[in-house]
Design a protein around this motif. Structure first.
Motif, PDB file in Angstrom:
ATOM      1  N   HIS A  56       2.799   1.833  -2.926  1.00  0.00           N
ATOM      2  CA  HIS A  56       1.811   2.305  -3.196  1.00  0.00           C
ATOM      3  C   HIS A  56       0.369   1.631  -2.038  1.00  0.00           C
ATOM      4  N   ALA A  57       0.542   0.359  -2.077  1.00  0.00           N
ATOM      5  CA  ALA A  57      -0.748  -0.479  -1.192  1.00  0.00           C
ATOM      6  C   ALA A  57      -0.219  -0.063   0.271  1.00  0.00           C
ATOM      7  N   SER A  60       0.760   4.150   1.510  1.00  0.00           N
ATOM      8  CA  SER A  60       0.004   5.369   0.269  1.00  0.00           C
ATOM      9  C   SER A  60       0.311   6.579   0.601  1.00  0.00           C
ATOM     10  N   LYS A  76      -4.507   2.638  -4.550  1.00  0.00           N
ATOM     11  CA  LYS A  76      -4.784   1.224  -4.425  1.00  0.00           C
ATOM     12  C   LYS A  76      -4.731   0.645  -5.821  1.00  0.00           C
TER      13      LYS A  76
END
Length: 156
Positions: A56-57, A60, A76
């Motif tokens: 996810h970081a 994304s 984030k």
């Protein structure tokens, strides 16, 4: 390749259950936790949560599209939540039953809420994208459930 990446949490879950049922203790796990709890916390919950945090970081946009959603800055925040869950779960496998209970309750709150969002999206928008309705969805449900059952049976 995307299907293998999407299946990573489910594969970790399956490996943790198998190692636990084989009663193979972790070399670093708390001696006050049974192998199933050691492995479910570290490999079943911790490693996939760290993987989700990284995904996810760092990726994304790609992750959002694989869920069937538009990219969002909230990813984030999801990365941060998964980082905390991952680190906490691994720590709980070292610390023992009280930490295992705390991490299980916390993970259940987050993962079951995520599963509810995915179900709503499946029903309302017919979104059956791999990372909305696939292995990660089932991991969201089964991982906290397995931990709760194990804790209730082994550490009443």
């Amino acid at each position: 390749m995307q299907q293998l990446i999407s299946a990573f949490p489910a594969l970790c879950y399956a490996a943790a259950v198998a190692l636990g049922f084989l009663e193979i203790s972790q070399p670093f796990g708390s001696k006050t936790l049974e192998p199933i709890l050691q492995w479910m916390l570290s490999l079943g919950l911790g490693v996939p949560s760290l993987w989700a945090a990284f995904s996810h970081a760092m990726f994304s946009d790609r992750v959002a599209h694989s869920i069937g959603w538009p990219p969002s800055p909230f990813q984030k925040e999801i990365a941060g939540a998964n980082l905390g869950i991952g680190l906490g779960a691994i720590a709980a496998s070292l610390l023992g039953p009280e930490a295992a209970w705390a991490m299980t309750v916390m993970a259940a709150g987050f993962l079951w809420s995520a599963a509810a969002v995915h179900v709503t999206d499946m029903v309302k928008r017919r979104n059956f994208a791999i990372n909305n309705a696939g292995p990660i969805f089932w991991w969201d449900i089964l991982t906290p459930l397995t931990l709760l059952i194990a804790l209730l049976i082994l550490h009443r």
